[in-house]
Design a protein around this motif. Structure first.
Motif, PDB file in Angstrom:
ATOM      1  N   ASP A  28       0.816  -1.211   0.000  1.00 12.61           N
ATOM      2  CA  ASP A  28       0.000   0.000   0.000  1.00 12.61           C
ATOM      3  C   ASP A  28       0.850   1.261   0.000  1.00 12.61           C
ATOM      4  N   ALA A  29       2.170   1.084  -0.270  1.00  8.90           N
ATOM      5  CA  ALA A  29       3.034   2.263  -0.331  1.00  8.90           C
ATOM      6  C   ALA A  29       2.527   3.197  -1.420  1.00  8.90           C
ATOM      7  N   GLU A  30       2.947   4.461  -1.336  1.00  9.12           N
ATOM      8  CA  GLU A  30       2.409   5.450  -2.273  1.00  9.12           C
ATOM      9  C   GLU A  30       2.812   5.101  -3.711  1.00  9.12           C
ATOM     10  N   VAL A  31       1.922   5.443  -4.657  1.00 13.28           N
ATOM     11  CA  VAL A  31       2.180   5.196  -6.079  1.00 13.28           C
ATOM     12  C   VAL A  31       3.084   6.302  -6.599  1.00 13.28           C
ATOM     13  N   VAL A  32       4.227   5.927  -7.205  1.00 14.05           N
ATOM     14  CA  VAL A  32       5.124   6.961  -7.728  1.00 14.05           C
ATOM     15  C   VAL A  32       4.996   7.119  -9.246  1.00 14.05           C
ATOM     16  N   LEU A  33       4.548   6.052  -9.900  1.00 14.16           N
ATOM     17  CA  LEU A  33       4.383   6.146 -11.354  1.00 14.16           C
ATOM     18  C   LEU A  33       3.137   5.356 -11.714  1.00 14.16           C
ATOM     19  N   ALA A  34       2.184   6.033 -12.350  1.00  9.54           N
ATOM     20  CA  ALA A  34       0.944   5.362 -12.707  1.00  9.54           C
ATOM     21  C   ALA A  34       0.685   5.516 -14.194  1.00  9.54           C
ATOM     22  N   ALA A  35       0.532   4.379 -14.861  1.00 11.25           N
ATOM     23  CA  ALA A  35       0.187   4.431 -16.286  1.00 11.25           C
ATOM     24  C   ALA A  35      -1.270   4.043 -16.409  1.00 11.25           C
ATOM     25  N   VAL A  97       0.359   9.022 -18.228  1.00 11.77           N
ATOM     26  CA  VAL A  97       1.338   8.489 -17.287  1.00 11.77           C
ATOM     27  C   VAL A  97       1.541   9.568 -16.235  1.00 11.77           C
ATOM     28  N   THR A  98       1.275   9.247 -14.982  1.00  2.00           N
ATOM     29  CA  THR A  98       1.398  10.261 -13.942  1.00  2.00           C
ATOM     30  C   THR A  98       2.548   9.921 -13.025  1.00  2.00           C
ATOM     31  N   LEU A  99       3.388  10.943 -12.835  1.00  2.00           N
ATOM     32  CA  LEU A  99       4.529  10.804 -11.942  1.00  2.00           C
ATOM     33  C   LEU A  99       4.142  11.444 -10.627  1.00  2.00           C
ATOM     34  N   GLY A 100       4.230  10.685  -9.545  1.00  2.00           N
ATOM     35  CA  GLY A 100       3.821  11.264  -8.265  1.00  2.00           C
ATOM     36  C   GLY A 100       4.869  11.009  -7.213  1.00  2.00           C
ATOM     37  N   GLY A 101       4.435  10.882  -5.995  1.00  2.00           N
ATOM     38  CA  GLY A 101       5.351  10.556  -4.922  1.00  2.00           C
ATOM     39  C   GLY A 101       6.189  11.735  -4.487  1.00  2.00           C
ATOM     40  N   ALA A 102       7.125  11.443  -3.592  1.00  2.00           N
ATOM     41  CA  ALA A 102       7.997  12.490  -3.092  1.00  2.00           C
ATOM     42  C   ALA A 102       8.922  12.956  -4.211  1.00  2.00           C
ATOM     43  N   GLY A 104       8.607  15.890  -5.831  1.00  2.00           N
ATOM     44  CA  GLY A 104       8.024  16.872  -6.736  1.00  2.00           C
ATOM     45  C   GLY A 104       6.528  16.715  -6.800  1.00  2.00           C
ATOM     46  N   GLU A 105       5.888  17.714  -7.381  1.00  2.00           N
ATOM     47  CA  GLU A 105       4.444  17.661  -7.501  1.00  2.00           C
ATOM     48  C   GLU A 105       4.065  16.625  -8.551  1.00  2.00           C
ATOM     49  N   PRO A 106       2.849  16.095  -8.492  1.00  2.00           N
ATOM     50  CA  PRO A 106       2.408  15.134  -9.499  1.00  2.00           C
ATOM     51  C   PRO A 106       2.443  15.768 -10.888  1.00  2.00           C
ATOM     52  N   MET A 107       2.756  14.960 -11.875  1.00  2.00           N
ATOM     53  CA  MET A 107       2.965  15.522 -13.202  1.00  2.00           C
ATOM     54  C   MET A 107       2.547  14.486 -14.242  1.00  2.00           C
ATOM     55  N   GLU A 108       1.818  14.944 -15.272  1.00  2.00           N
ATOM     56  CA  GLU A 108       1.445  14.035 -16.346  1.00  2.00           C
ATOM     57  C   GLU A 108       2.569  14.092 -17.380  1.00  2.00           C
ATOM     58  N   LEU A 109       3.119  12.954 -17.725  1.00  2.00           N
ATOM     59  CA  LEU A 109       4.331  12.951 -18.550  1.00  2.00           C
ATOM     60  C   LEU A 109       4.070  12.959 -20.054  1.00  2.00           C
ATOM     61  N   LEU A 110       2.986  12.319 -20.510  1.00  2.00           N
ATOM     62  CA  LEU A 110       2.794  12.186 -21.960  1.00  2.00           C
ATOM     63  C   LEU A 110       2.563  13.532 -22.626  1.00  2.00           C
ATOM     64  N   ARG A 111       1.980  14.475 -21.859  1.00  2.00           N
ATOM     65  CA  ARG A 111       1.689  15.783 -22.447  1.00  2.00           C
ATOM     66  C   ARG A 111       2.691  16.848 -22.009  1.00  2.00           C
ATOM     67  N   ALA A 112       3.716  16.451 -21.238  1.00  2.00           N
ATOM     68  CA  ALA A 112       4.706  17.422 -20.768  1.00  2.00           C
ATOM     69  C   ALA A 112       5.562  17.887 -21.944  1.00  2.00           C
ATOM     70  N   ALA A 205      22.971   9.244 -11.212  1.00  2.00           N
ATOM     71  CA  ALA A 205      23.696  10.466 -10.847  1.00  2.00           C
ATOM     72  C   ALA A 205      22.771  11.555 -10.321  1.00  2.00           C
ATOM     73  N   GLY A 206      21.578  11.649 -10.888  1.00  2.00           N
ATOM     74  CA  GLY A 206      20.656  12.702 -10.449  1.00  2.00           C
ATOM     75  C   GLY A 206      19.766  12.275  -9.301  1.00  2.00           C
ATOM     76  N   ASP A 207      20.055  11.103  -8.711  1.00  2.00           N
ATOM     77  CA  ASP A 207      19.321  10.566  -7.585  1.00  2.00           C
ATOM     78  C   ASP A 207      17.810  10.509  -7.828  1.00  2.00           C
ATOM     79  N   PRO A 208      17.392   9.844  -8.930  1.00  2.00           N
ATOM     80  CA  PRO A 208      15.959   9.822  -9.238  1.00  2.00           C
ATOM     81  C   PRO A 208      15.218   8.804  -8.372  1.00  2.00           C
ATOM     82  N   PRO A 209      13.998   9.136  -7.941  1.00  2.00           N
ATOM     83  CA  PRO A 209      13.211   8.178  -7.157  1.00  2.00           C
ATOM     84  C   PRO A 209      12.707   7.002  -7.991  1.00  2.00           C
ATOM     85  N   VAL A 210      12.618   7.194  -9.309  1.00  2.00           N
ATOM     86  CA  VAL A 210      12.154   6.113 -10.185  1.00  2.00           C
ATOM     87  C   VAL A 210      13.273   5.743 -11.144  1.00  2.00           C
ATOM     88  N   VAL A 211      13.558   4.445 -11.268  1.00  2.00           N
ATOM     89  CA  VAL A 211      14.563   3.992 -12.225  1.00  2.00           C
ATOM     90  C   VAL A 211      13.910   3.006 -13.177  1.00  2.00           C
TER      91      VAL A 211
END
Lengths: 341, 313, 332
Positions: A28-35, A97-102, A104-112, A205-211
């Protein structure tokens, strides 16, 4: 076309019986990437269209490894490019595709926009370990030069501090298991395993939360596969989330918490890795297991369909030994889902 | 060339098309506000090139005939007059009408260039085919010769030739033809070599096919399109070469109009302010060169797609 | 480890250079033989060249005597061997059109040609790189379309037309720059004088070479944008500027180096035309003068010089390529 997302959002998606004993992220951990219902098609000359990804939905949670498993040509790598906005010019997408989690703010990636993706997402919030590592390094510069550059651009402040930069480079090299002398090689002088570790260090290198790791075990021997699996597990333990794209079911089994089986651009079965492999619900998953050494090396008869010419209804129909239900939507039952029956 | 271009990812709902699909990928550049632009197809470019070229040829052939005047006619009263209705291209310092004289010059230049291109190509095909087919020491010597011709700048070698055989049109043609065959020879040689390596030719020969049959069935179909393309692409070079030689005073004698001699005259007229003596002959030279080059490029893209196009890039 | 590799590579580059220099020898010999053969087959009487105006006044007996002394009736290969022998001992013969030894003509005029062609080449390469990167990056934009269209059009304009147009506009029309020459009439050679007179010819020569270089940079950059290593650099989140200049450009530059090497014959051709239009006192203009007066010793020396320049240029390009690209093993 399938109308809309076929995932029940009210349900716990991709939840697994979290391996909490080993300190892994909870189901039940927070969702960081949702497609959600992501489809990708590539328009070719002559009016043909490659339908590389079709209605794919998944949830990637904090501290967990989700393995996306399928044969080559099943659209797995296209999905990685889609998430990072690296598709070629002839690509069209649908869904979100929504990027969430710690981080940064949630962000929709396909339209970014490209600007947002380049400046705020790639490397910083989502790192990519690309397939065929050696060709993704610039051939005329050493591994160290390219690693130092990413560290400088992503992890350092405005003022240049060479000693801190060098320290961080050594740190990253140590984390992925690279000897300092190996960093001074040019890409063509690196072995497959070394190149793999260099691109992993670059992604971290950029310490990303999602790999996103695209076929990180391809072409490696058993020892190196185990090291890669350990590295991915360590990333998850450290609180990162990993999307592991692979055709290697054995590697997925030891590295992942959750498993999503992809075939001809579609997800056919999703669930916790242990449960799915112990008792596969879809005939394709069963076929994949049967093709492993432990399963008796029985290949699935026939060939996957051409992505330019997908059959209507079930994409696996023509190779399926079972009775066809004609249903293609993922149906959820508890924490598992299957696209048949 | 990466022609595919789509809208930038902007998050703009206007980008959402039918069925929720929208363009996601893009050619990675920062060009803004550019739209997918319809480009001329190879066939259309070929057509435009041929049309322009046909116009030039009609001008070059018909104008001197219709004018009915000797292009060398001197009219000192009209010397150095600017373009007007009577003299659309103006007149030169001797009062000769430049509209007629440029046409005559263009005709001479195109004739010489065409002749040179054909001779060069024939020479190149012959040398290349022999080198490729015979191989061994013949091939090695020929390739050294090709290196040599390529090592000396063509214009310089041409100057040496015309200097030693002054004032003859044959020398001018030879000086161009003898300096431009080398790339053709290299191309044809590699074509023949790759042909020899292909299995069906081997099979044909071991199956008892006659040499003549192999040449007609396999060699000619492979080589002729290349040779025609080579000739077309050599044409602008030859036009340049002739005009450069004449411009330097080493080509045609000054009274014989060619684009080069006209431009040589323009050098001095220019100092007197007669800009038209430079503009119109240059324009013809540039338009002719570009039209031929466009035809060649279009023909290459159209007829020889994917086939060694880069060798002529 | 790096130093060891470095030494190995240096040695390999040296070996390649030596091998290429050895290969150049037969080409140079063949060049001079071709020039001599052409001269031998020509109807031109070398005695005319030797005697000049005195040819008509000299009697038949005197002519024959001279022929024997100069060995003009010997077979051409014997004449060639004599010429090659004195060439190797440093004697290039005497130039009739300039009335001084060929070596002196070269020594006097070569520096001016090097100055002109060198300036033009640097100018052309620098402009090609800047415009090439810019147009590739803004591919499809207005600037790109304008620049590429102009470049394609310029490919069809011979250098002497560019030169005349430049004179017409900048020297005659706007009176900004001098029409021709190395200095103003009667003025002493000074840095200021020469640089003012250098602008137009060097600019014209640069413009005549620019289109090929520019379009090549643009094309190979655009191709590089789609390659894995550039996509990889983008995926790491590097800023666009870094990706273009530090990842796409370095690999796109390698074939560019070769291209600059292979364009040298065109540079020489351009120099001949530009020097002659601008009355620039270099060796390229001497080509035209020696050809006009059939000054064979000078013409032969200049032809050989051009061949040497072209061969050295392509060798230099290959050496630079090998040094820049760590993948090349330097045995090709």
């Amino acid at each position: 076309m399938n109308p809309g997302p076929n995932v029940d959002h009210g349900q716990a998606v991709l939840a697994a019986a979290g391996r909490t004993a080993s300190g892994r992220g909870h189901r039940d951990a927070e969702v960081v990437l949702a497609a959600d219902a992501v489809s990708v098609r590539l328009r070719l000359s002559g009016g043909r269209t490659v339908r590389a990804v079709n209605d794919v939905s998944f949830r990637l949670r904090r501290g967990r490894v989700l393995a996306l498993v399928g044969e080559s040509g099943s659209g797995k790598s296209v999905l990685a490019s889609t998430i990072l906005g690296l598709l070629p010019g002839n690509a069209q997408v649908r869904g979100s595709v929504t990027l969430g989690g710690a981080g940064g703010e949630p962000m929709e990636l396909l339209r970014a926009s490209e600007r947002v993706l380049a400046g705020r997402v790639r490397g910083r919030r989502v790192g990519l370990v690309p397939q065929s590592a050696a060709t993704h390094l610039t051939p005329v510069r050493t591994a160290r030069a390219q690693l130092a550059e990413v560290v400088r651009e992503l992890a350092m402040g405005r003022r240049r501090d060479r000693s801190r930069e060098a320290l961080r480079v050594e740190e990253l090299a140590a984390e992925v298991g690279l000897a300092p002398s190996e960093l001074d090689r040019y890409p063509h002088e690196l072995s497959g395993g070394m190149a793999q570790r260099v691109v992993t260090a670059l992604a971290l290198a950029g310490d990303p939360p999602v790999v996103i790791a695209d076929e990180p075990t391809a072409g490696l021997d058993r020892v190196l596969v185990d090291r890669t699996v350990d590295l991915l597990r360590a990333l998850a333990t450290g609180g990162r989330s990993v999307l592991l794209i692979t055709h290697d079911l054995a590697a997925a089994e030891s590295a992942a918490d959750d498993l999503a089986v992809m075939y001809a651009g579609r997800l056919l079965e999703v669930g916790p890795v242990g449960a799915v492999l112990a008792d596969p619900w879809h005939d394709y998953t069963r076929g994949l297991l049967g093709a492993l050494p432990a399963g008796g090396l029985v290949p699935i008869p026939g060939q996957p369909p051409e992505l330019t010419n997908l059959p209507e209804g079930c994409v696996f129909h023509h190779r399926c030994p079972g009775v066809c239900s004609g249903d293609v939507t993922l149906r959820w039952s508890g924490e598992r889902a299957v696209a048949c029956r | 060339m990466a022609e595919v271009r789509t809208k930038e990812r902007t998050g703009d709902p206007g980008g959402v098309g039918f069925g929720g699909w929208f363009d996601a990928g893009r050619v990675w550049t920062r060009a803004r506000g550019s739209r997918r632009r319809a480009r001329l197809t190879a066939r259309q470019r070929l057509f435009v090139g041929i049309a322009v070229l046909a116009g030039l040829v009609v001008y070059a052939v018909l104008v001197p005939i219709i004018a009915g005047l000797d292009e060398r006619l001197v009219d000192l009263a009209a010397a150095g007059s600017a373009p007007s209705l009577e003299h659309p291209f103006g007149t030169d310092q001797a009062g000769r009408d430049l509209f007629v004289r440029t046409a005559a010059g263009l005709r001479v230049s195109l004739l010489i260039a065409g002749l040179c291109a054909v001779i060069s190509t024939v020479l190149g095909v012959a040398v290349g085919a022999v080198a490729g087919a015979v191989g061994g020491w013949v091939d090695r010597i020929v390739m050294r010769l090709v290196d040599t011709v390529n090592a000396v700048p063509h214009l310089l070698l041409g100057i040496v030739i015309v200097a030693l055989y002054r004032g003859s049109v044959v020398a001018i043609v030879a000086s161009i033809a003898l300096t431009h065959w080398a790339p053709v020879a290299r191309l044809i040689r590699s074509e023949v070599l790759s042909l020899r390596q292909r299995e069906f030719v081997d099979a044909a020969i071991s199956g008892g096919a006659s040499r003549r049959w192999v040449i007609r069935r396999h060699f000619l179909p492979a080589v002729i399109p290349q040779a025609v393309l080579a000739a077309v692409l050599l044409l602008p070079h030859a036009v340049w070469h002739e005009s450069a030689l004449s411009f330097l005073g080493l080509g045609l004698p000054p009274h014989r109009a060619s684009l080069g001699t006209l431009l040589d005259e323009a050098r001095e007229s220019l100092l007197l302010g007669s800009w038209w003596t430079l503009v119109f002959p240059s324009l013809m030279l540039v338009v002719a060169t570009l039209a031929v080059a466009a035809c060649g490029a279009a023909w290459r893209d159209h007829v020889l797609p994917r086939r060694r196009a880069e060798e002529w890039a | 480890m790096i130093t060891r590799l470095g030494r190995d590579r240096r040695r390999a580059v040296g070996r390649m250079a030596v091998r290429r220099l050895l290969l150049a020898v037969p080409v140079l010999v063949l060049t001079s033989v071709v020039v001599f053969g052409l001269a031998a087959a020509s109807p031109f009487d070398p005695l005319v060249g030797y005697l000049g105006d005195r040819y008509l006044t000299a009697g038949a007996a005197e002519q024959q005597q001279l022929r024997d002394t100069l060995g003009l009736d010997d077979p051409w290969y014997e004449q060639y061997l004599r010429w090659a022998g004195s060439l190797l001992s440093g004697d290039l013969g005497t130039s009739r059109s300039y009335g001084q030894p060929v070596a002196d003509v070269l020594a006097e005029r070569l520096p001016w040609t090097v100055l002109l062609a060198g300036t033009a080449l640097v100018l052309a390469v620098a402009t090609a790189l800047m415009l090439g990167v810019w147009t590739a990056w803004r591919q499809g934009g207005v600037a790109d379309r304008v620049v590429t269209a102009v470049a394609h059009a310029l490919e069809g304009v011979p250098p002497f037309v560019v030169a005349l147009a430049a004179i017409g506009i900048f020297a005659l029309g706007l009176s900004w720059l001098p029409v021709a020459g190395l200095t103003d009439a009667g003025a002493a050679v000074s840095v200021g004088q020469v640089s003012r007179h250098l602008i137009l010819p060097a600019g014209v020569l640069a413009v005549s070479q620019l289109p090929w270089l520019l379009l090549h940079v643009r094309q190979s950059l655009i191709a590089a944008f789609g390659e894995d290593h550039v996509v990889g650099a983008r995926a790491r989140g590097l800023p666009a500027r870094t990706v273009v200049l530090r990842h796409a450009l370095p690999t796109a530059l390698l074939p560019f180096v070769t291209l600059v090497g292979t364009r040298l014959p065109e540079l020489v051709t351009g120099a001949i035309l530009v020097e002659s239009v601008f009355s620039w006192p270099g060796v390229a203009a001497a080509v035209v003068r020696s050809a006009m007066q059939v000054d064979f010793p000078l013409l032969a020396a200049l032809t050989l010089l051009a061949a040497v320049v072209v061969l050295l240029g392509s060798l230099l390009a290959d050496v630079v390529y090998t040094v820049l690209d760590p993948r090349v093993a330097a045995d090709g």
